[in-house]
Design a protein around this motif. Structure first.
Motif, PDB file in Angstrom:
ATOM      1  N   ILE A 134      47.185 -16.693  -9.945  1.00  0.00           N
ATOM      2  CA  ILE A 134      48.353 -16.048 -10.572  1.00  0.00           C
ATOM      3  C   ILE A 134      48.270 -14.519 -10.491  1.00  0.00           C
ATOM      4  O   ILE A 134      49.209 -13.820 -10.853  1.00  0.00           O
ATOM      5  CB  ILE A 134      48.538 -16.487 -12.050  1.00  0.00           C
ATOM      6  CG1 ILE A 134      47.312 -16.107 -12.896  1.00  0.00           C
ATOM      7  CG2 ILE A 134      48.842 -17.983 -12.146  1.00  0.00           C
ATOM      8  CD1 ILE A 134      47.601 -16.153 -14.396  1.00  0.00           C
ATOM      9  N   GLY A 135      47.112 -13.998 -10.024  1.00  0.00           N
ATOM     10  CA  GLY A 135      46.993 -12.546  -9.920  1.00  0.00           C
ATOM     11  C   GLY A 135      45.768 -12.164  -9.114  1.00  0.00           C
ATOM     12  O   GLY A 135      44.884 -12.991  -8.875  1.00  0.00           O
ATOM     13  N   PHE A 136      45.716 -10.904  -8.702  1.00  0.00           N
ATOM     14  CA  PHE A 136      44.561 -10.423  -7.925  1.00  0.00           C
ATOM     15  C   PHE A 136      44.386  -8.926  -8.131  1.00  0.00           C
ATOM     16  O   PHE A 136      45.312  -8.226  -8.546  1.00  0.00           O
ATOM     17  CB  PHE A 136      44.771 -10.715  -6.424  1.00  0.00           C
ATOM     18  CG  PHE A 136      45.618  -9.680  -5.723  1.00  0.00           C
ATOM     19  CD1 PHE A 136      46.957  -9.516  -6.057  1.00  0.00           C
ATOM     20  CD2 PHE A 136      45.066  -8.837  -4.772  1.00  0.00           C
ATOM     21  CE1 PHE A 136      47.729  -8.542  -5.434  1.00  0.00           C
ATOM     22  CE2 PHE A 136      45.830  -7.862  -4.142  1.00  0.00           C
ATOM     23  CZ  PHE A 136      47.161  -7.727  -4.472  1.00  0.00           C
ATOM     24  N   CYS A 137      43.196  -8.453  -7.856  1.00  0.00           N
ATOM     25  CA  CYS A 137      42.953  -7.008  -7.833  1.00  0.00           C
ATOM     26  C   CYS A 137      41.790  -6.744  -6.876  1.00  0.00           C
ATOM     27  O   CYS A 137      40.800  -7.485  -6.877  1.00  0.00           O
ATOM     28  CB  CYS A 137      42.608  -6.489  -9.226  1.00  0.00           C
ATOM     29  SG  CYS A 137      42.378  -4.683  -9.271  1.00  0.00           S
ATOM     30  N   GLU A 197      44.835  -5.010   2.995  1.00  0.00           N
ATOM     31  CA  GLU A 197      43.861  -4.423   2.069  1.00  0.00           C
ATOM     32  C   GLU A 197      43.035  -5.515   1.379  1.00  0.00           C
ATOM     33  O   GLU A 197      41.828  -5.362   1.176  1.00  0.00           O
ATOM     34  CB  GLU A 197      44.588  -3.540   1.059  1.00  0.00           C
ATOM     35  CG  GLU A 197      45.200  -2.324   1.746  1.00  0.00           C
ATOM     36  CD  GLU A 197      45.911  -1.389   0.805  1.00  0.00           C
ATOM     37  OE1 GLU A 197      45.776  -0.172   0.972  1.00  0.00           O
ATOM     38  OE2 GLU A 197      46.628  -1.860  -0.110  1.00  0.00           O
ATOM     39  N   THR A 198      43.677  -6.622   1.057  1.00  0.00           N
ATOM     40  CA  THR A 198      42.953  -7.727   0.416  1.00  0.00           C
ATOM     41  C   THR A 198      41.918  -8.305   1.369  1.00  0.00           C
ATOM     42  O   THR A 198      40.792  -8.623   0.973  1.00  0.00           O
ATOM     43  CB  THR A 198      43.951  -8.824  -0.037  1.00  0.00           C
ATOM     44  OG1 THR A 198      44.915  -8.230  -0.890  1.00  0.00           O
ATOM     45  CG2 THR A 198      43.242  -9.950  -0.766  1.00  0.00           C
ATOM     46  N   GLU A 199      42.292  -8.387   2.633  1.00  0.00           N
ATOM     47  CA  GLU A 199      41.357  -8.908   3.634  1.00  0.00           C
ATOM     48  C   GLU A 199      40.136  -7.992   3.735  1.00  0.00           C
ATOM     49  O   GLU A 199      38.997  -8.471   3.828  1.00  0.00           O
ATOM     50  CB  GLU A 199      42.064  -9.025   4.985  1.00  0.00           C
ATOM     51  CG  GLU A 199      41.366  -9.971   5.900  1.00  0.00           C
ATOM     52  CD  GLU A 199      42.288 -10.566   6.971  1.00  0.00           C
ATOM     53  OE1 GLU A 199      43.504 -10.287   6.948  1.00  0.00           O
ATOM     54  OE2 GLU A 199      41.774 -11.302   7.810  1.00  0.00           O
ATOM     55  N   MET A 200      40.368  -6.681   3.703  1.00  0.00           N
ATOM     56  CA  MET A 200      39.245  -5.729   3.734  1.00  0.00           C
ATOM     57  C   MET A 200      38.291  -6.012   2.568  1.00  0.00           C
ATOM     58  O   MET A 200      37.073  -6.038   2.723  1.00  0.00           O
ATOM     59  CB  MET A 200      39.747  -4.282   3.602  1.00  0.00           C
ATOM     60  CG  MET A 200      40.627  -3.801   4.716  1.00  0.00           C
ATOM     61  SD  MET A 200      39.773  -3.633   6.279  1.00  0.00           S
ATOM     62  CE  MET A 200      38.714  -2.242   5.962  1.00  0.00           C
ATOM     63  N   PRO A 213      43.435 -19.017   1.236  1.00  0.00           N
ATOM     64  CA  PRO A 213      44.416 -19.204   0.150  1.00  0.00           C
ATOM     65  C   PRO A 213      44.734 -17.900  -0.589  1.00  0.00           C
ATOM     66  O   PRO A 213      45.883 -17.670  -0.979  1.00  0.00           O
ATOM     67  CB  PRO A 213      43.729 -20.203  -0.794  1.00  0.00           C
ATOM     68  CG  PRO A 213      42.671 -20.870   0.001  1.00  0.00           C
ATOM     69  CD  PRO A 213      42.329 -19.983   1.157  1.00  0.00           C
ATOM     70  N   VAL A 214      43.739 -17.033  -0.744  1.00  0.00           N
ATOM     71  CA  VAL A 214      43.998 -15.756  -1.441  1.00  0.00           C
ATOM     72  C   VAL A 214      44.911 -14.883  -0.591  1.00  0.00           C
ATOM     73  O   VAL A 214      45.924 -14.340  -1.070  1.00  0.00           O
ATOM     74  CB  VAL A 214      42.673 -15.008  -1.749  1.00  0.00           C
ATOM     75  CG1 VAL A 214      42.964 -13.635  -2.348  1.00  0.00           C
ATOM     76  CG2 VAL A 214      41.801 -15.833  -2.696  1.00  0.00           C
ATOM     77  N   ILE A 215      44.584 -14.773   0.700  1.00  0.00           N
ATOM     78  CA  ILE A 215      45.390 -13.950   1.616  1.00  0.00           C
ATOM     79  C   ILE A 215      46.837 -14.473   1.657  1.00  0.00           C
ATOM     80  O   ILE A 215      47.797 -13.709   1.589  1.00  0.00           O
ATOM     81  CB  ILE A 215      44.786 -14.018   3.052  1.00  0.00           C
ATOM     82  CG1 ILE A 215      43.358 -13.469   3.078  1.00  0.00           C
ATOM     83  CG2 ILE A 215      45.683 -13.333   4.063  1.00  0.00           C
ATOM     84  CD1 ILE A 215      43.242 -12.013   2.930  1.00  0.00           C
ATOM     85  N   ASP A 216      46.976 -15.783   1.761  1.00  0.00           N
ATOM     86  CA  ASP A 216      48.319 -16.378   1.837  1.00  0.00           C
ATOM     87  C   ASP A 216      49.111 -16.090   0.556  1.00  0.00           C
ATOM     88  O   ASP A 216      50.297 -15.766   0.593  1.00  0.00           O
ATOM     89  CB  ASP A 216      48.234 -17.903   2.032  1.00  0.00           C
ATOM     90  CG  ASP A 216      47.715 -18.271   3.416  1.00  0.00           C
ATOM     91  OD1 ASP A 216      47.662 -17.389   4.293  1.00  0.00           O
ATOM     92  OD2 ASP A 216      47.319 -19.444   3.603  1.00  0.00           O
ATOM     93  N   TRP A 217      48.422 -16.190  -0.586  1.00  0.00           N
ATOM     94  CA  TRP A 217      49.100 -15.962  -1.867  1.00  0.00           C
ATOM     95  C   TRP A 217      49.559 -14.496  -1.978  1.00  0.00           C
ATOM     96  O   TRP A 217      50.697 -14.228  -2.386  1.00  0.00           O
ATOM     97  CB  TRP A 217      48.154 -16.335  -3.022  1.00  0.00           C
ATOM     98  CG  TRP A 217      48.797 -16.190  -4.357  1.00  0.00           C
ATOM     99  CD1 TRP A 217      49.524 -17.133  -5.024  1.00  0.00           C
ATOM    100  CD2 TRP A 217      48.804 -15.020  -5.183  1.00  0.00           C
ATOM    101  NE1 TRP A 217      49.986 -16.619  -6.217  1.00  0.00           N
ATOM    102  CE2 TRP A 217      49.554 -15.331  -6.337  1.00  0.00           C
ATOM    103  CE3 TRP A 217      48.256 -13.751  -5.060  1.00  0.00           C
ATOM    104  CZ2 TRP A 217      49.759 -14.393  -7.362  1.00  0.00           C
ATOM    105  CZ3 TRP A 217      48.462 -12.819  -6.066  1.00  0.00           C
ATOM    106  CH2 TRP A 217      49.210 -13.153  -7.208  1.00  0.00           C
ATOM    107  N   PRO A 262      36.752 -14.600  -5.470  1.00  0.00           N
ATOM    108  CA  PRO A 262      36.950 -15.795  -4.655  1.00  0.00           C
ATOM    109  C   PRO A 262      35.675 -16.135  -3.888  1.00  0.00           C
ATOM    110  O   PRO A 262      34.909 -15.240  -3.522  1.00  0.00           O
ATOM    111  CB  PRO A 262      38.070 -15.403  -3.682  1.00  0.00           C
ATOM    112  CG  PRO A 262      38.279 -13.945  -3.807  1.00  0.00           C
ATOM    113  CD  PRO A 262      37.547 -13.454  -5.006  1.00  0.00           C
ATOM    114  N   LEU A 263      35.448 -17.414  -3.649  1.00  0.00           N
ATOM    115  CA  LEU A 263      34.352 -17.845  -2.777  1.00  0.00           C
ATOM    116  C   LEU A 263      34.776 -17.639  -1.313  1.00  0.00           C
ATOM    117  O   LEU A 263      35.971 -17.479  -1.022  1.00  0.00           O
ATOM    118  CB  LEU A 263      34.030 -19.318  -3.026  1.00  0.00           C
ATOM    119  CG  LEU A 263      33.532 -19.647  -4.441  1.00  0.00           C
ATOM    120  CD1 LEU A 263      33.400 -21.149  -4.622  1.00  0.00           C
ATOM    121  CD2 LEU A 263      32.210 -18.948  -4.724  1.00  0.00           C
ATOM    122  N   GLY A 264      33.796 -17.683  -0.421  1.00  0.00           N
ATOM    123  CA  GLY A 264      34.084 -17.442   0.995  1.00  0.00           C
ATOM    124  C   GLY A 264      35.168 -18.360   1.540  1.00  0.00           C
ATOM    125  O   GLY A 264      36.085 -17.926   2.238  1.00  0.00           O
TER     126      GLY A 264
END
Ligand code: COA
Length: 164
Positions: A78-81, A56-59, A40-44, A33-35
């Motif tokens: 639709i997904g993250f890691c 953990e995602t925020e870290m 949106p990533v955290i919310d998802w 993700p861009l800065g």
């Protein structure tokens, strides 16, 4: 064994990255993700997988360079890691939105993250807190093996979330 950490030999991974092209044929892009995409990533992640994985995602997103990847289809996550999120050298959390599972996206996210760790200089990666349902996925995709006597491991003195 109901739960364990698993070990991945990064030096044994196939680094052809063919899984990225395979995902592109399905209209799915795997990237960091861009800065400005942090929220949106955290919310998802919070919506689909809960508060603990939000932390953990925020870290991982706040690390420099970022240690987080997302899968995007039709301009939607639709997904993250993530990696280096629970502890240094740990890969995860990982998640794919339920309707999009079974299309190789989890595999592409996991291998992309592991290969990023390899390029960063890690020799091994640890997948933390794997339960009985998860062993098969990590074994199949990354040749991971369960680490004996590793539960609760680093989580031994874990503080409960949302303390008063
Ligand atoms: C685990 C998860 C990320 C897998 O994502 P996915 O996109 O469905 O996985 P893929 O389609 O890339 O699967 C890759 C391969 O692993 C296999 N696989 C997937 N889940 C598996 C499981 N639980 N056990 C064994 N094999 C599994 C698939 O059959 C596929 O095999 P193939 O290459 O022979 O076709 C997804 O199921 C998920 O988000 N689960 C909920 C969150 C979670 O449990 N995260 C892990 C916490 S430890």
């Amino acid at each position: 064994m109901d739960r364990a950490d698993m070990l991945v030999k990064l030096y044994d991974l196939d680094d052809s990255r063919s899984f990225l092209a395979e995902q592109e044929t399905r209209g799915i892009t795997i990237r960091k993700p861009l800065g400005g995409e942090k929220q949106p990533v955290i919310d998802w992640v919070g919506k689909h997988f809960g508060d603990e994985w939000v932390d953990e995602t925020e870290m991982a997103i706040m690390s420099s360079p970022k240690s987080c990847f997302v899968a995007i289809r039709e301009n939607r996550i639709i997904g993250f890691c993530c990696y280096d999120a629970t502890a240094l050298g740990f890969c995860g959390p990982i998640g794919v939105e339920a309707p999009h599972r079974g299309n190789g996206t989890g595999k592409a996210l996991l291998l992309t993250s592991l290969l990023d760790m390899k390029l960063k200089g890690y020799g091994y990666a640890i997948i933390g807190w794997v339960n009985r349902d998860g062993f098969g996925f990590y074994r199949k995709v990354a040749g991971a093996v369960a680490i004996a006597d590793s539960f609760p491991g680093v989580y031994k003195a874990y503080l409960p979330g949302k303390q008063q």
